[in-house]
Design a protein around this motif. Structure first.
Motif, PDB file in Angstrom:
ATOM      1  N   SER A  78      -2.954  -2.924  10.958  1.00  0.00           N
ATOM      2  CA  SER A  78      -2.404  -2.717   9.628  1.00  0.00           C
ATOM      3  C   SER A  78      -1.076  -1.963   9.702  1.00  0.00           C
ATOM      4  O   SER A  78      -0.916  -1.005  10.452  1.00  0.00           O
ATOM      5  N   LEU A  79      -0.125  -2.387   8.888  1.00  0.00           N
ATOM      6  CA  LEU A  79       1.187  -1.757   8.860  1.00  0.00           C
ATOM      7  C   LEU A  79       1.180  -0.397   8.172  1.00  0.00           C
ATOM      8  O   LEU A  79       2.120   0.381   8.324  1.00  0.00           O
ATOM      9  N   VAL A  80       0.118  -0.078   7.412  1.00  0.00           N
ATOM     10  CA  VAL A  80       0.081   1.208   6.723  1.00  0.00           C
ATOM     11  C   VAL A  80       0.049   2.368   7.700  1.00  0.00           C
ATOM     12  O   VAL A  80       0.462   3.475   7.354  1.00  0.00           O
ATOM     13  N   TRP A  81      -0.406   2.147   8.931  1.00  0.00           N
ATOM     14  CA  TRP A  81      -0.498   3.231   9.898  1.00  0.00           C
ATOM     15  C   TRP A  81       0.872   3.728  10.320  1.00  0.00           C
ATOM     16  O   TRP A  81       0.991   4.819  10.879  1.00  0.00           O
ATOM     17  N   GLU A  82       1.932   2.955  10.049  1.00  0.00           N
ATOM     18  CA  GLU A  82       3.285   3.427  10.332  1.00  0.00           C
ATOM     19  C   GLU A  82       3.702   4.502   9.326  1.00  0.00           C
ATOM     20  O   GLU A  82       4.592   5.292   9.594  1.00  0.00           O
ATOM     21  N   GLU A  83       3.055   4.526   8.159  1.00  0.00           N
ATOM     22  CA  GLU A  83       3.392   5.465   7.092  1.00  0.00           C
ATOM     23  C   GLU A  83       2.441   6.657   7.022  1.00  0.00           C
ATOM     24  O   GLU A  83       2.659   7.566   6.223  1.00  0.00           O
ATOM     25  N   PHE A  84       1.378   6.657   7.825  1.00  0.00           N
ATOM     26  CA  PHE A  84       0.366   7.718   7.796  1.00  0.00           C
ATOM     27  C   PHE A  84       0.140   8.279   9.188  1.00  0.00           C
ATOM     28  O   PHE A  84       0.236   7.560  10.175  1.00  0.00           O
ATOM     29  N   GLU A  85      -0.169   9.573   9.249  1.00  0.00           N
ATOM     30  CA  GLU A  85      -0.569  10.224  10.494  1.00  0.00           C
ATOM     31  C   GLU A  85      -2.045  10.568  10.390  1.00  0.00           C
ATOM     32  O   GLU A  85      -2.511  10.977   9.330  1.00  0.00           O
ATOM     33  N   THR A  86      -2.783  10.408  11.475  1.00  0.00           N
ATOM     34  CA  THR A  86      -4.205  10.752  11.453  1.00  0.00           C
ATOM     35  C   THR A  86      -4.400  12.146  12.028  1.00  0.00           C
ATOM     36  O   THR A  86      -3.693  12.567  12.944  1.00  0.00           O
ATOM     37  N   ASN A  87      -5.348  12.867  11.446  1.00  0.00           N
ATOM     38  CA  ASN A  87      -5.712  14.194  11.913  1.00  0.00           C
ATOM     39  C   ASN A  87      -7.104  14.514  11.400  1.00  0.00           C
ATOM     40  O   ASN A  87      -7.633  13.814  10.554  1.00  0.00           O
ATOM     41  N   ASN A  88      -7.709  15.554  11.923  1.00  0.00           N
ATOM     42  CA  ASN A  88      -9.032  15.997  11.478  1.00  0.00           C
ATOM     43  C   ASN A  88      -8.860  17.200  10.568  1.00  0.00           C
ATOM     44  O   ASN A  88      -8.083  18.103  10.867  1.00  0.00           O
ATOM     45  N   SER A 126     -13.458   4.428   9.396  1.00  0.00           N
ATOM     46  CA  SER A 126     -13.463   2.965   9.313  1.00  0.00           C
ATOM     47  C   SER A 126     -14.249   2.482   8.093  1.00  0.00           C
ATOM     48  O   SER A 126     -14.008   1.393   7.588  1.00  0.00           O
ATOM     49  N   TYR A 127     -15.153   3.308   7.580  1.00  0.00           N
ATOM     50  CA  TYR A 127     -15.929   2.951   6.393  1.00  0.00           C
ATOM     51  C   TYR A 127     -15.021   2.769   5.183  1.00  0.00           C
ATOM     52  O   TYR A 127     -15.239   1.908   4.344  1.00  0.00           O
ATOM     53  N   TYR A 128     -13.963   3.568   5.078  1.00  0.00           N
ATOM     54  CA  TYR A 128     -13.098   3.540   3.911  1.00  0.00           C
ATOM     55  C   TYR A 128     -12.011   2.474   4.015  1.00  0.00           C
ATOM     56  O   TYR A 128     -11.428   2.090   3.011  1.00  0.00           O
ATOM     57  N   GLY A 129     -11.677   2.023   5.181  1.00  0.00           N
ATOM     58  CA  GLY A 129     -10.664   0.992   5.342  1.00  0.00           C
ATOM     59  C   GLY A 129      -9.263   1.493   5.047  1.00  0.00           C
ATOM     60  O   GLY A 129      -9.008   2.689   4.981  1.00  0.00           O
ATOM     61  N   THR A 130      -8.350   0.561   4.830  1.00  0.00           N
ATOM     62  CA  THR A 130      -6.957   0.928   4.596  1.00  0.00           C
ATOM     63  C   THR A 130      -6.507   0.653   3.169  1.00  0.00           C
ATOM     64  O   THR A 130      -5.351   0.874   2.842  1.00  0.00           O
ATOM     65  N   SER A 131      -7.404   0.201   2.317  1.00  0.00           N
ATOM     66  CA  SER A 131      -7.013  -0.126   0.941  1.00  0.00           C
ATOM     67  C   SER A 131      -6.497   1.091   0.190  1.00  0.00           C
ATOM     68  O   SER A 131      -5.530   0.986  -0.570  1.00  0.00           O
ATOM     69  N   ASN A 132      -7.127   2.244   0.383  1.00  0.00           N
ATOM     70  CA  ASN A 132      -6.650   3.435  -0.318  1.00  0.00           C
ATOM     71  C   ASN A 132      -5.249   3.829   0.154  1.00  0.00           C
ATOM     72  O   ASN A 132      -4.441   4.313  -0.630  1.00  0.00           O
ATOM     73  N   PHE A 133      -4.914   3.590   1.410  1.00  0.00           N
ATOM     74  CA  PHE A 133      -3.575   3.868   1.910  1.00  0.00           C
ATOM     75  C   PHE A 133      -2.562   2.911   1.279  1.00  0.00           C
ATOM     76  O   PHE A 133      -1.466   3.315   0.897  1.00  0.00           O
TER      77      PHE A 133
END
Length: 101
Positions: free
Chosen positions: A39-49, A70-77
């Motif tokens: 997904s291209l949205v990962w270019e606009e978001f950083e992952t962290n805990n 992974s349960y939430y997917g990328t739709s909210n992003f």
């Protein structure tokens, strides 16, 4: 009927197997490469805990966080990127007038 020696041998063999399996799994984990995120949205978001250990995705523009399991997917992003206030400001540039003469 099993003797004490047989029970000790089985116990020792069981302990050796339990120690060997995690070592093999750790070795295998080093060899396995992660699959790239499609997904291209990962270019606009950083992952962290977060402080509770939940995986979160944080917008690089306005720093708003969303759950990234992974349960939430990328739709909210994707929805966020459509309405991100910082991206809206960047996309609304003043019009440039061109003199045709």
């Amino acid at each position: 009927m099993a003797t004490n020696d047989d029970a000790n041998d089985n116990s020792q063999q069981f302990q050796e197997e339990n120690v060997a399996i995690p070592a093999k799994a750790a070795e295998h984990a080093k060899k396995v490469q992660k699959r790239p995120r499609p997904s291209l949205v990962w270019e606009e978001f950083e992952t962290n805990n977060n402080e509770n250990g939940v995986l979160m995705g944080t917008c690089k523009h306005c720093y708003k966080s969303y759950k990234a399991d992974s349960y939430y997917g990328t739709s909210n992003f994707k929805r966020h990127l459509k309405h991100c206030p910082v991206l809206k400001k960047k996309s609304t540039r003043p019009g440039v007038e061109i003199d045709q003469e």
